[in-house]
Design a protein around this motif. Structure first.
Motif, short mmCIF file in Angstrom:
data_model
loop_
_atom_site.label_atom_id
_atom_site.label_comp_id
_atom_site.label_asym_id
_atom_site.label_seq_id
_atom_site.Cartn_x
_atom_site.Cartn_y
_atom_site.Cartn_z
N LYS A 165 0.81 -1.22 0.00
CA LYS A 165 0.00 0.00 0.00
C LYS A 165 0.84 1.27 0.00
CE LYS A 165 -3.84 -0.34 -0.01
NZ LYS A 165 -4.78 -0.61 -1.12
N GLY A 166 2.06 1.20 0.53
CA GLY A 166 2.97 2.34 0.44
C GLY A 166 2.99 3.26 1.64
N SER A 167 1.95 3.25 2.47
CA SER A 167 1.94 4.12 3.64
C SER A 167 0.99 3.57 4.69
CB SER A 167 1.52 5.55 3.28
OG SER A 167 0.14 5.60 2.99
N ILE A 168 1.24 3.95 5.94
CA ILE A 168 0.37 3.52 7.04
C ILE A 168 -1.03 4.10 6.86
CG2 ILE A 168 -0.04 3.79 9.52
CD1 ILE A 168 2.98 3.55 9.93
N ASN A 169 -1.11 5.33 6.38
CA ASN A 169 -2.42 5.95 6.17
C ASN A 169 -3.26 5.15 5.19
OD1 ASN A 169 -1.94 8.05 7.93
ND2 ASN A 169 -1.28 9.49 6.35
N GLU A 170 -2.63 4.62 4.15
CA GLU A 170 -3.37 3.82 3.16
C GLU A 170 -3.91 2.54 3.78
OE1 GLU A 170 -4.21 4.13 -0.16
OE2 GLU A 170 -3.73 6.24 0.18
N ILE A 171 -3.20 2.00 4.77
CA ILE A 171 -3.67 0.79 5.45
C ILE A 171 -4.78 1.13 6.44
CG2 ILE A 171 -3.05 -1.04 7.09
CD1 ILE A 171 -0.26 -1.04 5.87
N GLU A 172 -4.57 2.17 7.21
CA GLU A 172 -5.46 2.46 8.33
C GLU A 172 -6.77 3.14 7.91
OE1 GLU A 172 -4.94 1.39 11.35
OE2 GLU A 172 -2.94 0.58 10.91
N TYR A 173 -6.78 3.71 6.71
CA TYR A 173 -7.98 4.41 6.25
C TYR A 173 -9.14 3.45 6.07
CZ TYR A 173 -11.18 7.03 3.26
OH TYR A 173 -12.30 7.63 2.74
N ASP A 174 -10.26 3.76 6.72
CA ASP A 174 -11.52 3.05 6.51
C ASP A 174 -11.46 1.57 6.86
OD1 ASP A 174 -14.21 3.18 5.85
OD2 ASP A 174 -13.87 2.49 3.81
N LEU A 175 -10.72 1.22 7.91
CA LEU A 175 -10.78 -0.16 8.40
C LEU A 175 -12.15 -0.40 9.02
CD1 LEU A 175 -7.28 -0.64 10.08
CD2 LEU A 175 -8.06 -1.62 7.92
N PRO A 176 -12.68 -1.62 8.92
CA PRO A 176 -14.04 -1.88 9.43
C PRO A 176 -14.11 -1.72 10.95
CG PRO A 176 -12.95 -3.93 8.81
CD PRO A 176 -12.07 -2.82 8.33
N ALA A 177 -15.23 -1.22 11.41
CA ALA A 177 -15.46 -1.04 12.85
C ALA A 177 -16.61 -1.95 13.28
CB ALA A 177 -15.80 0.41 13.15
N SER A 178 -16.61 -2.32 14.55
CA SER A 178 -17.69 -3.13 15.10
C SER A 178 -18.31 -2.38 16.28
CB SER A 178 -17.18 -4.49 15.56
OG SER A 178 -16.09 -4.34 16.47
N LEU A 179 -19.48 -2.83 16.70
CA LEU A 179 -20.17 -2.19 17.81
C LEU A 179 -19.59 -2.64 19.15
CD1 LEU A 179 -23.91 -2.56 16.68
CD2 LEU A 179 -22.49 -0.49 16.56
N ASP A 180 -19.67 -1.77 20.14
CA ASP A 180 -19.32 -2.20 21.49
C ASP A 180 -20.42 -3.15 21.99
OD1 ASP A 180 -21.40 -0.65 23.23
OD2 ASP A 180 -20.53 0.90 21.93
N SER A 181 -20.11 -3.88 23.05
CA SER A 181 -21.02 -4.93 23.52
C SER A 181 -22.40 -4.39 23.88
CB SER A 181 -20.41 -5.64 24.72
OG SER A 181 -21.25 -6.68 25.18
N LYS A 182 -22.45 -3.24 24.55
CA LYS A 182 -23.73 -2.67 24.96
C LYS A 182 -24.59 -2.34 23.74
CE LYS A 182 -25.77 1.06 27.75
NZ LYS A 182 -26.65 1.60 26.68
N SER A 183 -24.00 -1.68 22.75
CA SER A 183 -24.75 -1.31 21.54
C SER A 183 -25.19 -2.54 20.77
CB SER A 183 -23.91 -0.40 20.65
OG SER A 183 -23.57 0.80 21.30
N PHE A 184 -24.31 -3.55 20.73
CA PHE A 184 -24.64 -4.77 20.00
C PHE A 184 -25.84 -5.47 20.64
CE2 PHE A 184 -24.16 -9.28 18.97
CZ PHE A 184 -24.03 -9.21 17.59
N LEU A 185 -25.85 -5.53 21.96
CA LEU A 185 -26.93 -6.23 22.65
C LEU A 185 -28.25 -5.50 22.53
CD1 LEU A 185 -25.03 -7.43 25.84
CD2 LEU A 185 -25.90 -8.86 23.98
N GLU A 186 -28.21 -4.24 22.14
CA GLU A 186 -29.44 -3.46 21.99
C GLU A 186 -30.08 -3.59 20.61
OE1 GLU A 186 -28.14 0.45 23.00
OE2 GLU A 186 -28.31 0.12 25.17
N ILE A 187 -29.44 -4.32 19.69
CA ILE A 187 -30.01 -4.49 18.35
C ILE A 187 -31.30 -5.30 18.46
CG2 ILE A 187 -29.67 -5.44 16.04
CD1 ILE A 187 -26.63 -5.16 16.55
N PRO A 188 -32.43 -4.76 18.02
CA PRO A 188 -33.70 -5.51 18.13
C PRO A 188 -33.76 -6.66 17.13
CG PRO A 188 -34.05 -3.41 17.02
CD PRO A 188 -32.63 -3.41 17.49
#
Length: 224
Positions: free
Chosen positions: A15-38
């Motif tokens: 990729k050539g740079s750390i920014n190119e790697i770190e940009y837009d990596l997938p995120a997940s919900l914290d446990s509390k938010s995840f458990l609130e999904i109906p």
């Protein structure tokens, strides 16, 4: 087995740079938010993943507001006992993609959700009880107990709904084969367990999420 630092260095070389790697990596919900999904959102997301499989995703996404109307917001208790004539009408409904086989997964997956309510209260709680070292067990359960929830559909469902997960994209599988974690596309329980173990090791080494590791691993594969 290759260490995560070495995986990161290969990705950096590509990729050539750390920014190119770190940009837009997938995120997940914290446990509390995840458990609130109906549970209706789980049934909706299951249905979206099933309809997207083997189809143009953009078409499904563009039609999704009409799916929500046609399926009455995906309340599991209603869809688990929906009359057959409702399903027959949906197979002719021009607001959605008229695939009867995929439409018929909705009551089956609604019942699956209701079954998990009996043991864990909510589908989110049921998903959440699978530890990192048994993520492959979660996917086997989704395949065995759900309708059309095997393979990548299950993984995309988890990613879409905020569960930290790896994906079996072509690049990820190629990287896993290159590093001799597996020798071919992981379809057997043994191969899937080996992949899960590798990701757990890299997670311990790096402190990163499965989603981040999966994306970075994919970056180590050249796409000409």
């Amino acid at each position: 087995m290759i260490k995560f630092d070495d995986i990161y260095q290969i990705a950096l070389n590509h990729k050539g740079s750390i920014n190119e790697i770190e940009y837009d990596l997938p995120a997940s919900l914290d446990s509390k938010s995840f458990l609130e999904i109906p549970d209706d959102r789980w049934l909706a997301n299951m249905t979206m993943c099933i309809f997207q499989a083997g189809f143009v995703w953009r078409v499904i996404r563009n039609k999704w507001p009409d799916f929500e109307i046609a399926f009455s917001k995906f309340h599991p208790r209603y869809w688990a006992q929906v009359p057959p004539e409702v399903l027959e009408a949906l197979a002719k409904d021009t607001r959605i993609v008229r695939n009867a086989q995929k439409i018929n997964t909705v009551p089956l997956n609604a019942q699956f959700i209701l079954d998990t309510q009996k043991t864990h209260g909510t589908f989110s709680a049921w998903v959440n009880h699978f530890e990192d070292d048994n993520l492959h067990g979660l996917y086997q359960e989704l395949k065995d107990r759900g309708s059309r929830l095997g393979g990548n559909s299950a993984m995309y469902l988890m990613r879409m709904t905020g569960k930290d997960t790896y994906l079996f994209s072509n690049d990820v599988v190629s990287a896993l084969i290159r590093e001799k974690v597996i020798d071919k596309n992981p379809t057997s329980k043994k191969a899937k367990a080996a992949v899960n173990e590798a990701f757990c090791t890299w997670k311990q080494q790096s402190g990163r999420s499965f989603g981040e590791i999966s994306r970075i691993l994919a970056m180590t594969v050249w796409n000409e």
